[in-house]
Design an enzyme around this catalytic site. Sequence first.
Site, PDB file in Angstrom:
ATOM      1  N   GLY A  84       2.209   3.488   6.603  1.00 24.21           N
ATOM      2  CA  GLY A  84       1.021   2.727   6.213  1.00 24.21           C
ATOM      3  C   GLY A  84       0.711   1.620   7.195  1.00 24.21           C
TER       4      GLY A  84
ATOM      5  N   GLY B 227      -2.651  -0.729   7.614  1.00 22.80           N
ATOM      6  CA  GLY B 227      -3.115  -1.631   6.564  1.00 22.80           C
ATOM      7  C   GLY B 227      -3.064  -3.080   7.030  1.00 22.80           C
TER       8      GLY B 227
ATOM      9  N   LEU C  79      -0.785  -5.320   6.920  1.00 22.74           N
ATOM     10  CA  LEU C  79       0.466  -5.919   7.373  1.00 22.74           C
ATOM     11  C   LEU C  79       1.138  -5.206   8.540  1.00 22.74           C
ATOM     12  CD1 LEU C  79       1.995  -6.618   3.838  1.00 22.74           C
ATOM     13  CD2 LEU C  79       0.734  -8.205   5.297  1.00 22.74           C
TER      14      LEU C  79
ATOM     15  N   ASP D 275       0.528   6.203  10.314  1.00 24.33           N
ATOM     16  CA  ASP D 275      -0.483   6.202   9.261  1.00 24.33           C
ATOM     17  C   ASP D 275      -1.123   7.577   9.232  1.00 24.33           C
ATOM     18  OD1 ASP D 275      -2.568   5.371   7.366  1.00 24.33           O
ATOM     19  OD2 ASP D 275      -2.090   3.330   7.981  1.00 24.33           O
TER      20      ASP D 275
ATOM     21  N   TYR E  22      -0.665   0.025  -9.878  1.00 23.28           N
ATOM     22  CA  TYR E  22      -0.048  -0.596  -8.698  1.00 23.28           C
ATOM     23  C   TYR E  22       1.187  -1.389  -9.102  1.00 23.28           C
ATOM     24  CZ  TYR E  22       0.314  -3.636  -4.552  1.00 23.28           C
ATOM     25  OH  TYR E  22       0.752  -4.330  -3.446  1.00 23.28           O
TER      26      TYR E  22
ATOM     27  N   LYS F 145       5.239  -0.582  -8.394  1.00 16.67           N
ATOM     28  CA  LYS F 145       6.091  -1.520  -7.655  1.00 16.67           C
ATOM     29  C   LYS F 145       7.347  -1.887  -8.450  1.00 16.67           C
ATOM     30  CE  LYS F 145       4.017  -1.936  -3.729  1.00 16.67           C
ATOM     31  NZ  LYS F 145       4.701  -1.440  -2.505  1.00 16.67           N
TER      32      LYS F 145
ATOM     33  N   ILE G 251      -1.757 -12.132   0.364  1.00 14.15           N
ATOM     34  CA  ILE G 251      -1.579 -12.353   1.806  1.00 14.15           C
ATOM     35  C   ILE G 251      -2.937 -12.575   2.450  1.00 14.15           C
ATOM     36  CG2 ILE G 251      -0.674 -11.434   3.954  1.00 14.15           C
ATOM     37  CD1 ILE G 251       1.438 -12.091   1.797  1.00 14.15           C
TER      38      ILE G 251
END
Length: 373
Positions: free
Chosen positions: A54, A57, A59, A80, A187, A191, A217
Amino acid sequence: MLPGWLCQVCRNRARWHHLPSRFFSWSPRQISRWNKPESTESSPPENPRVLITGGLGQLGVGLAQLLRKQYGTDNVILSDVKKPPAEVFNSGPFVYADVLDYKNLRELIVNNRITWLVHYSALLSAVGEANVALARQINITGLHNVLDLALENCLRLFIPSTIGAFGPSSPRDPAPDLCVQRPRTIYGVSKVHAELMGEYLHHKHGLDFRCLRYPGIISADTQPGGGTTDYAVQIFHDALRTGHFDCYLRADTRLPMMHIGDCHRATLEFLQASECQLSLRTYNIAAVSFTPEEVAQEIRTHLPHLRVTYTPDLVRQTIADSWPMRFDDSNARRDWGWKPVFGLPELVTDMLGTIREQRAREDLPAREGLPVS
């Protein structure tokens, strides 16, 4: 005498031998132009080989830059399912990797001698609620692929968690590391599942699993990606573009936030921490906590005529109201020395300065405290 972590690996190899493995085709695929022929010179043993899923994205690219400075460009591979921008492709190794394709992931890990895996692939809160089936696939099925591969290949595995892992029955001010969670988004549920599966495999089979619960973030380098806290990025772009921002949360909605520079540094320091420093496998990390009105007021110290209106979105407001207002990160500060750098004034100054530079490079105008017409 072997280091403690290596002893743990050796003790668990016998147990891993009995774990079920999936069928794999041993093809000699080469990942990209960054692959080099075998050399008689091996990399220093202390340098990890890192794969980031990923990676395009919010980060991935920034963390890759930090890791490459520390460990060398060729030792950090971004991946990705999307085509990377030219500057990302030219900055270091990039490969296609779909976390739902187990064989492809395994091939990448084996062929590139990966030792650290950073798993950033996920659908975020608001986007996940709009497509629960896809979120379940990426956030849970993809997670299990990564967990299995990390266990089979003796990897250090980092999976971020989130403010969204808490729910309305969680303590909100502050939320500690260990408490009732019970999130109400796919989501958040995924997690919590990642946290518990990682900890289970650590205690049962010795997996070197590490997890940080990120607050919202804030970064100038990526566009908002569908998260509930993304208003705190969009407000800076709109402040400089039009001088007006319409917020989808109430003015008094307090949430924990963090500058992306602090986020990347926390992740690197946590990855580098020795096993003996860690009393937990999942930690909160915190920096600042503010409301939309508070960040708007701080922006007005630079752009006095910023106008903010509030049109709460039912889905995102409900999600935000179920999340903590502050994180308790005392365990991270005690165990491995976490300490943020950016407070709210520093964060606002940096964001406005960075976005001004971006707009100047693109020959776009930026407002400088002028009234809205």
